[in-house]
Design an enzyme around this catalytic site. Structure first.
Site, short mmCIF file in Angstrom:
data_model
loop_
_atom_site.label_atom_id
_atom_site.label_comp_id
_atom_site.label_asym_id
_atom_site.label_seq_id
_atom_site.Cartn_x
_atom_site.Cartn_y
_atom_site.Cartn_z
CB SER A 211 -0.92 -0.05 1.22
OG SER A 211 -2.04 0.76 1.01
CD GLN A 257 -4.19 7.37 -3.49
OE1 GLN A 257 -3.71 6.24 -3.52
NE2 GLN A 257 -4.03 8.18 -2.45
CD GLU A 265 -4.62 9.15 1.54
OE1 GLU A 265 -5.15 9.05 0.42
OE2 GLU A 265 -4.31 8.18 2.24
CD1 TRP A 309 -7.28 3.90 -2.44
CD2 TRP A 309 -8.82 5.28 -3.27
NE1 TRP A 309 -6.94 5.17 -2.06
CE2 TRP A 309 -7.87 6.04 -2.55
CE3 TRP A 309 -9.89 5.95 -3.88
CZ2 TRP A 309 -7.95 7.43 -2.43
CZ3 TRP A 309 -9.97 7.34 -3.77
CH2 TRP A 309 -9.01 8.05 -3.06
CG HIS A 345 -5.19 -3.02 0.82
ND1 HIS A 345 -4.48 -3.01 -0.36
CD2 HIS A 345 -4.79 -1.90 1.49
CE1 HIS A 345 -3.69 -1.95 -0.39
NE2 HIS A 345 -3.86 -1.27 0.72
#
Ligand SMILES: *[C@@H]1O[C@H](CO)[C@@H](O)[C@H](O)[C@H]1NC(C)=O
Ligand SMILES: *[C@@H]1O[C@H](CO)[C@@H](O)[C@H](O)[C@H]1NC(C)=O
Ligand SMILES: *[C@@H]1O[C@H](CO)[C@@H](O)[C@H](O)[C@H]1NC(C)=O
Length: 397
Positions: A211, A257, A265, A309, A345
């Protein structure tokens, strides 16, 4: 301007009437259904339009891209080595890295876990993992856990300029968190090279993270040439996804995203990137060329085909475009993608495990006859390469 004005003035005086072109005529081009305003940047053309023809040209193009990506997106690695770097192996595998720059000094601990069962006494190949390991620990391989948040904090916008890197180089340094972590891992490797009792083979290193830390793994692999294998996991925007394709997905209603979101962010990228997030099409690169900085070294992009995302279609297209560089260098099986859907995820699914093992066997353990050819997606999309890629792949001599 002046000459057009003169022409019209002349025509007016001469009494000539300009007729409308016949809009229905065959000679008028038609617009395609899908308008792509800016395709992905051609890896094989220098900024000055000269073609890339040889492997030596690619080395120059790589240097050019590393400069452009630092300047516009991630910020700069410090240009010269620090005054000194030292490593100290403490109890229970704790390894302290101390970096001194002029009068200032910082220390950060990493955790080294040597293989439980080993055929010899090392030095061992190792996986450097940012904030925890999300792939199985391979036998015979050490794991070095780095708390990258100590080097550059990533709590949110308020983290800008916070962390040990900025204690050394100043709060206003151009580096975003991803490049600051790259620096931190670079100094860790310097320290490991100096301390043989740590038993790490610094010529057989991988880096991984998932991530946000997957974005970090990608940038570390791109900018630290001593990393032999890069495994960015579910890294999305700022990692394995291309800005242009993600913007297109967003336009098509996908909750993906994008560049404009990511700078709101967190502080992963350098402040310079803020000027481009609304116009990614003007950037003289996209993320396929960040990945391409790794070539001809190895990269396995571990991804998730089921999380919008992360932009699965963007990651797939982006990494296919990146792969053209490995193809041109004659080592297409040094880049892999595995993108199965249907898992949480950062949970490596069973389907991906053999690919991870194959890359580790080949690039960390030097096993021969290992098949690392994989470019798999289970994502639910139709990607048309012609939309984004308009270059031919040369054979670089
Ligand atoms: C190792 O680093 C940690 C964190 O900076 C520090 O607290 C500790 O004192 C260091 N240990 C030694 C022996 O220098
Ligand atoms: C987003 O894209 C995925 C495929 O990548 C698709 O399954 C999904 O329906 C899309 N969502 C929207 C809102 O278009
Ligand atoms: C390597 O594995 C791929 C699947 O990932 C397969 O398509 C290919 O045929 C294999 N190559 C060899 C030489 O076995």
């Amino acid at each position: 301007m002046v000459s057009i004005f003169c022409l019209f003035a002349f025509l007016a005086v001469a009494g000539v009437t300009l007729s409308q072109p016949d809009a229905g005529a065959d000679r008028c081009p038609t617009l395609p259904d899908k308008l792509i305003l800016s395709k992905l940047t051609d890896p094989f053309t220098f900024f000055n339009k000269r073609p890339v023809r040889t492997k030596a040209d690619w080395a120059c193009r790589r240097a050019e891209l590393a400069e452009l990506i630092q300047r516009f997106q991630v910020g700069y690695l410090p240009s010269k080595p620090p005054t000194s770097v030292a490593g100290e192996l403490l109890e229970n595998g704790v390894f302290n890295v101390t970096v001194t720059e002029g009068e200032k000094s910082i220390t950060y601990p990493v955790q080294i876990r040597l293989p439980a069962e080993a055929e010899d006494d090392g030095p061992f190949p190792a996986i450097i993992s940012l904030a925890g390991l999300n792939i199985p620990t391979p036998p015979g391989v050490a794991v070095i856990s780095v708390n990258n948040d100590l080097i550059a904090s990533q709590v949110g916008g308020i983290s800008r300029g916070t962390g040990l890197f900025y204690d050394l180089y100043g709060k206003d340094h151009s580096a975003g968190a991803l490049i600051a972590w790259t620096w931190g891992v670079g100094r860790l490797i310097d320290a490991l090279e100096k301390v043989p009792s740590a038993k790490i083979n610094t010529k057989r290193l991988a880096v991984t993270g998932c991530s946000r830390n997957g974005k970090g793994a990608m940038v570390i692999g791109a900018f630290e040439p001593r990393i032999r294998l890069t495994i960015p996991q579910e890294s999305g925007a700022g990692g394995a996804a291309c800005w242009r394709i993600s913007d297109d997905l967003k336009t098509r209603g996908n909750n993906t995203q994008t560049a404009s979101q990511i700078v709101q962010e967190n502080v992963w990228l350098g402040p310079a990137f803020n000027s481009y997030t609304g116009q990614v099409g003007v950037l003289p690169f996209d993320q396929h060329l960040l990945t391409a900085l790794i070539a001809p070294r190895a990269v396995l992009v571990e991804d998730n085909g089921g999380i919008d995302w992360l932009g699965p279609e963007s990651v797939y297209g982006c990494q296919r475009a990146a792969r053209t560089v490995w193809r041109a260098l004659g080592v297409a099986d040094h880049i892999g993608l595995s993108q199965p859907p249907g898992h949480n995820h950062c949970q490596l699914p069973e389907v991906s495990k053999p690919y991870v093992n194959a890359f580790i066997d080949r690039f960390l353990k030097d096993k021969e006859d290992v098949n690392t050819t994989v470019f798999y997606t289970g994502g639910d999309f139709k990607y048309d390469e012609k939309d984004w890629v308009d270059w031919d792949v040369p054979r670089l001599r």
